[in-house]
Motif scaffolding. Structure first.
Motif, PDB file in Angstrom:
ATOM      1  N   ARG A   1       0.837  -1.202   0.000  1.00  0.00           N
ATOM      2  CA  ARG A   1       0.000   0.000   0.000  1.00  0.00           C
ATOM      3  C   ARG A   1       0.868   1.246   0.000  1.00  0.00           C
ATOM      4  N   PRO A   2       0.309   2.362  -0.461  1.00  0.00           N
ATOM      5  CA  PRO A   2       1.059   3.623  -0.354  1.00  0.00           C
ATOM      6  C   PRO A   2       1.174   4.053   1.111  1.00  0.00           C
ATOM      7  N   ALA A   3       2.136   4.905   1.383  1.00  0.00           N
ATOM      8  CA  ALA A   3       2.367   5.377   2.752  1.00  0.00           C
ATOM      9  C   ALA A   3       1.145   6.139   3.261  1.00  0.00           C
ATOM     10  N   ARG A   4       0.827   5.943   4.535  1.00  0.00           N
ATOM     11  CA  ARG A   4      -0.269   6.663   5.186  1.00  0.00           C
ATOM     12  C   ARG A   4       0.317   7.523   6.288  1.00  0.00           C
ATOM     13  N   GLU A   5      -0.235   8.708   6.469  1.00  0.00           N
ATOM     14  CA  GLU A   5       0.248   9.638   7.494  1.00  0.00           C
ATOM     15  C   GLU A   5      -0.895  10.026   8.411  1.00  0.00           C
ATOM     16  N   LYS A   6      -0.592  10.107   9.707  1.00  0.00           N
ATOM     17  CA  LYS A   6      -1.567  10.533  10.707  1.00  0.00           C
ATOM     18  C   LYS A   6      -0.899  11.558  11.614  1.00  0.00           C
ATOM     19  N   LEU A   7      -1.624  12.624  11.932  1.00  0.00           N
ATOM     20  CA  LEU A   7      -1.106  13.613  12.866  1.00  0.00           C
ATOM     21  C   LEU A   7      -1.074  13.025  14.265  1.00  0.00           C
ATOM     22  N   VAL A   8      -0.070  13.425  15.026  1.00  0.00           N
ATOM     23  CA  VAL A   8       0.042  13.017  16.417  1.00  0.00           C
ATOM     24  C   VAL A   8      -0.392  14.208  17.265  1.00  0.00           C
ATOM     25  N   TYR A   9      -1.393  14.005  18.090  1.00  0.00           N
ATOM     26  CA  TYR A   9      -1.870  15.072  18.964  1.00  0.00           C
ATOM     27  C   TYR A   9      -1.017  15.102  20.218  1.00  0.00           C
ATOM     28  N   LEU A  10      -0.533  16.298  20.552  1.00  0.00           N
ATOM     29  CA  LEU A  10       0.381  16.476  21.674  1.00  0.00           C
ATOM     30  C   LEU A  10      -0.281  17.258  22.802  1.00  0.00           C
ATOM     31  N   SER A  11       0.302  17.151  23.991  1.00  0.00           N
ATOM     32  CA  SER A  11      -0.166  17.962  25.106  1.00  0.00           C
ATOM     33  C   SER A  11       0.190  19.424  24.833  1.00  0.00           C
ATOM     34  N   LYS A  12      -0.437  20.334  25.561  1.00  0.00           N
ATOM     35  CA  LYS A  12      -0.165  21.758  25.363  1.00  0.00           C
ATOM     36  C   LYS A  12       1.305  22.082  25.588  1.00  0.00           C
ATOM     37  N   ASN A  13       1.916  21.457  26.580  1.00  0.00           N
ATOM     38  CA  ASN A  13       3.323  21.737  26.890  1.00  0.00           C
ATOM     39  C   ASN A  13       4.239  21.364  25.731  1.00  0.00           C
ATOM     40  N   LYS A  14       4.021  20.204  25.173  1.00  0.00           N
ATOM     41  CA  LYS A  14       4.882  19.751  24.074  1.00  0.00           C
ATOM     42  C   LYS A  14       4.618  20.552  22.798  1.00  0.00           C
ATOM     43  N   ALA A  15       3.367  20.882  22.540  1.00  0.00           N
ATOM     44  CA  ALA A  15       3.053  21.714  21.372  1.00  0.00           C
ATOM     45  C   ALA A  15       3.654  23.103  21.530  1.00  0.00           C
ATOM     46  N   GLN A  16       3.623  23.641  22.742  1.00  0.00           N
ATOM     47  CA  GLN A  16       4.208  24.957  23.006  1.00  0.00           C
ATOM     48  C   GLN A  16       5.721  24.924  22.807  1.00  0.00           C
ATOM     49  N   LYS A  17       6.351  23.810  23.144  1.00  0.00           N
ATOM     50  CA  LYS A  17       7.799  23.669  22.949  1.00  0.00           C
ATOM     51  C   LYS A  17       8.150  23.750  21.458  1.00  0.00           C
ATOM     52  N   ILE A  18       7.332  23.132  20.610  1.00  0.00           N
ATOM     53  CA  ILE A  18       7.560  23.214  19.160  1.00  0.00           C
ATOM     54  C   ILE A  18       7.396  24.652  18.689  1.00  0.00           C
ATOM     55  N   VAL A  19       6.387  25.351  19.211  1.00  0.00           N
ATOM     56  CA  VAL A  19       6.167  26.756  18.848  1.00  0.00           C
ATOM     57  C   VAL A  19       7.359  27.605  19.268  1.00  0.00           C
ATOM     58  N   GLU A  20       7.870  27.394  20.477  1.00  0.00           N
ATOM     59  CA  GLU A  20       9.033  28.157  20.949  1.00  0.00           C
ATOM     60  C   GLU A  20      10.240  27.923  20.056  1.00  0.00           C
ATOM     61  N   HIS A  21      10.499  26.669  19.732  1.00  0.00           N
ATOM     62  CA  HIS A  21      11.643  26.367  18.860  1.00  0.00           C
ATOM     63  C   HIS A  21      11.466  26.991  17.475  1.00  0.00           C
ATOM     64  N   THR A  22      10.254  26.953  16.953  1.00  0.00           N
ATOM     65  CA  THR A  22       9.980  27.528  15.642  1.00  0.00           C
ATOM     66  C   THR A  22      10.189  29.037  15.659  1.00  0.00           C
ATOM     67  N   ASN A  23       9.705  29.696  16.713  1.00  0.00           N
ATOM     68  CA  ASN A  23       9.865  31.151  16.817  1.00  0.00           C
ATOM     69  C   ASN A  23      11.314  31.563  17.085  1.00  0.00           C
ATOM     70  N   GLU A  24      12.121  30.645  17.576  1.00  0.00           N
ATOM     71  CA  GLU A  24      13.552  30.913  17.750  1.00  0.00           C
ATOM     72  C   GLU A  24      14.331  30.678  16.458  1.00  0.00           C
ATOM     73  N   GLY A  25      13.648  30.196  15.432  1.00  0.00           N
ATOM     74  CA  GLY A  25      14.296  30.000  14.137  1.00  0.00           C
ATOM     75  C   GLY A  25      14.779  28.582  13.889  1.00  0.00           C
ATOM     76  N   LYS A  26      14.471  27.657  14.790  1.00  0.00           N
ATOM     77  CA  LYS A  26      14.912  26.272  14.589  1.00  0.00           C
ATOM     78  C   LYS A  26      14.153  25.654  13.442  1.00  0.00           C
ATOM     79  N   GLN A  27      14.873  24.946  12.601  1.00  0.00           N
ATOM     80  CA  GLN A  27      14.259  24.232  11.483  1.00  0.00           C
ATOM     81  C   GLN A  27      14.426  22.752  11.697  1.00  0.00           C
ATOM     82  N   TYR A  28      13.380  22.024  11.427  1.00  0.00           N
ATOM     83  CA  TYR A  28      13.421  20.579  11.595  1.00  0.00           C
ATOM     84  C   TYR A  28      13.639  19.924  10.248  1.00  0.00           C
TER      85      TYR A  28
END
Length: 95
Positions: A68-95
């Motif tokens: 089968r072709p690849a399937r993707e599903k979003l992973v829902y995170l807690s507010k703390n972990k989602a906020q950590k991604i936002v902080e890193h993004t606003n600091e200019g970190k690229q994944y």
């Protein structure tokens, strides 16, 4: 622990699977028109789109099989972990 490692170090976690199926957890970038559309609809409200270079990040589960072709599903995170991604993004970190 795995989620924290993905957020902090941009690692990819491969699940131990049997057979011909593979599953990964990894950070996924949304950019371009898809980012603009999602941003207009309220996603990534806390992200500074200039500092992020019009990119948004989220963790996805990707499942691949030979039949089968690849399937993707979003992973829902807690507010703390989602906020950590936002902080890193606003600091200019690229994944």
């Amino acid at each position: 622990m795995v989620i924290d490692d993905i957020i902090e170090n941009n690692t990819q976690f491969k699940f131990p699977t049997l057979g011909r199926t593979q599953a990964y957890l990894q950070m996924n970038r949304t950019s371009g028109d898809a980012f603009k559309h999602a941003f207009r609809n309220g996603k990534w409200r806390d992200i500074d789109f200039i500092k992020s270079d019009f990119n948004g990040y989220q963790i996805k589960l990707i499942m691949q099989s030979l039949k089968r072709p690849a399937r993707e599903k979003l992973v829902y995170l807690s507010k703390n972990k989602a906020q950590k991604i936002v902080e890193h993004t606003n600091e200019g970190k690229q994944y």
